[in-house]
Design a protein around this motif. Structure first.
Motif, PDB file in Angstrom:
ATOM      1  N   THR A   1      -3.086  -7.077  -0.058  1.00  6.72           N
ATOM      2  CA  THR A   1      -3.455  -6.827   1.347  1.00  6.72           C
ATOM      3  C   THR A   1      -4.486  -7.563   2.168  1.00  6.72           C
ATOM      4  O   THR A   1      -4.589  -7.493   3.213  1.00  6.72           O
TER       5      THR A   1
ATOM      6  N   ARG B   1      -1.963  -5.388   5.499  1.00  9.92           N
ATOM      7  CA  ARG B   1      -1.914  -4.195   4.764  1.00  9.92           C
ATOM      8  C   ARG B   1      -0.619  -3.491   5.182  1.00  9.92           C
ATOM      9  O   ARG B   1      -0.291  -3.097   6.463  1.00  9.92           O
TER      10      ARG B   1
ATOM     11  N   LYS C   1      -2.546   3.941  -3.038  1.00  7.86           N
ATOM     12  CA  LYS C   1      -3.113   2.833  -3.854  1.00  7.86           C
ATOM     13  C   LYS C   1      -2.664   1.548  -3.339  1.00  7.86           C
ATOM     14  O   LYS C   1      -1.637   1.372  -2.781  1.00  7.86           O
ATOM     15  N   SER C   2      -3.317   0.448  -3.273  1.00  6.47           N
ATOM     16  CA  SER C   2      -3.171  -0.804  -2.682  1.00  6.47           C
ATOM     17  C   SER C   2      -3.187  -1.906  -3.658  1.00  6.47           C
ATOM     18  O   SER C   2      -3.608  -1.713  -4.859  1.00  6.47           O
TER      19      SER C   2
ATOM     20  N   THR D   1       0.793  -1.058  -0.048  1.00  6.80           N
ATOM     21  CA  THR D   1      -0.042   0.150  -0.030  1.00  6.80           C
ATOM     22  C   THR D   1       0.885   1.319  -0.066  1.00  6.80           C
ATOM     23  O   THR D   1       1.660   1.414   0.897  1.00  6.80           O
TER      24      THR D   1
ATOM     25  N   GLU E   1       2.137  -0.517   4.879  1.00  8.66           N
ATOM     26  CA  GLU E   1       2.361   0.622   3.820  1.00  8.66           C
ATOM     27  C   GLU E   1       3.615   1.350   3.713  1.00  8.66           C
ATOM     28  O   GLU E   1       4.648   0.881   4.479  1.00  8.66           O
TER      29      GLU E   1
END
Length: 372
Positions: A273, A280, A268-269, A251, A282
């Motif tokens: 995830t 998830r 945007k992922s 992410t 980041e």
């Protein structure tokens, strides 16, 4: 197995041919090819045979190969940048090292004012990825607006059809290598680039466009041949599958320059995830050169694609009698399948290393995760 016959053709600074050597007469030849980067070539030979290029930088070596008795075709062009002299009896030996022609782009940094349309210290472009890449290379390496001495002799942009996604480009002068900018543009825009040698015109055209063929079973089976690497079908030995998610990145938040000292933020992922309730992961990318949300999309795509490729790598050796042979059944840039011990992936051939010696030909592909 395929019958591969290699030869090395040498060209001086005027790009006139000065020597041709059958690779079988050398004790060892090893080369690598890389997708959207420069590869390398190394070979060992008698020093007295190398008088035409020993200690001369940027002598061009074209590695040519004949597959199963076919015509000689290029398997990459390289510029000599290294030599190691080993005195001995009955003759001295040289180990020669060379880099792929894409190294020419590594020799230039980005200077925005060599773009004839520079404004407020920035070079700004928006087009299909192939056209942005062509424009950047033209400004920096072929026809610089302010510093003609930066032009690289013989470098051209080959005729091509526009390819890749539309992407923005906005850069100010920095120490960043042109090669690094072009690699990021190719990743974000989903296109490729490489540099070749045209002996007839004595130029080094840069080709821009998608490289390789989709040979996956999901798009070819059962009507077309499939490239599936697995120990089960005899197409790989010594497999090494690395899945390293300790520093997974799936992410991304891209930070652009907002009004009044603020920030534009675009996130945007990837589907990764969802593989666990806690997956998830980041990370952030700073892109202060961009001042609108729309300009951040390409930066996000490039960051996520590179992160995915770095998390899963598959390396192995191709047996000499394998059913899938390099330069016959698969090539650099191809989309393939690979599986071992019940784990299967869609992969892309990101690199290949070939070694020629008295024991024969050893081929080692480098595969990375592929995501459309």
């Amino acid at each position: 197995m395929s019958e591969l016959l290699y030869q090395l053709v040498f060209y001086n600074h005027h790009r006139d041919m000065v020597d041709l050597i059958d690779a079988s007469s050398l004790s060892e030849v090893k080369y690598s090819r890389q997708l959207n980067n420069y590869g390398a070539l190394q070979f060992t030979m008698r020093a007295d045979r190398a008088k035409s290029f020993h200690s001369i930088r940027d002598v061009l070596v074209q590695l040519q190969v004949s597959v199963d008795g076919g015509p000689m075709i290029s398997e990459g062009e390289y510029l000599i940048r290294q030599s190691i002299l080993l005195p001995g009896e009955p003759y001295d030996v040289l180990i020669i090292g060379a880099v792929g022609l894409e190294h020419l782009l590594f020799r230039r940094i980005f200077l925005a004012d060599d773009d004839p349309l520079v404004a407020n210290g920035y070079s700004t472009k928006y087009d299909r990825a192939s056209e942005v890449i062509a424009s950047v290379v033209t400004d920096q390496c072929i026809a610089p607006a302010r510093r003609p001495g930066r032009a690289i002799s013989g470098l051209t942009i080959a005729p091509h059809s526009p390819s890749g996604d539309p992407i923005p480009f906005r850069e100010q002068s920095s120490e960043t290598k042109v090669l690094e900018l072009v690699k990021k543009l190719a990743t974000a825009g989903r296109t490729d680039f490489w540099i070749t040698f045209d002996a007839a015109t004595k130029t080094t055209p840069m080709i821009i466009g998608r490289r390789g063929t989709d040979r996956r079973k999901s798009t070819n089976w059962p009507l077309q041949p499939v490239c599936y690497f697995s120990p089960d079908n005899g197409s790989m030995t010594d497999p090494e599958l690395e899945q390293d998610y300790r520093e997974e990145k799936n992410t991304v938040f891209v930070f652009g320059q907002g009004p009044a000292g603020g920030r534009f933020v675009y996130g945007k992922s990837t589907p990764e995830t969802t593989v666990s309730p806690w997956n998830r992961c980041e990370f952030g990318v700073t892109a202060n050169q961009y001042t609108t949300i729309d300009d951040l999309f390409g930066e996000a795509d490039a960051a996520l694609i590179n992160a995915l490729a770095n998390q899963t790598r598959f390396s192995f050796t191709i047996p000499q009698d394998a059913p899938l042979q390099y330069l016959r059944d698969w090539f650099l840039g191809d989309l393939v399948n690979a599986g071992v011990s019940g784990v299967e992936f869609d992969m892309r051939v990101a690199g290949v290393t070939v070694t020629l010696n008295a024991e024969g030909v050893t081929v080692e592909p480098e595969l990375v995760r592929y995501q459309i």
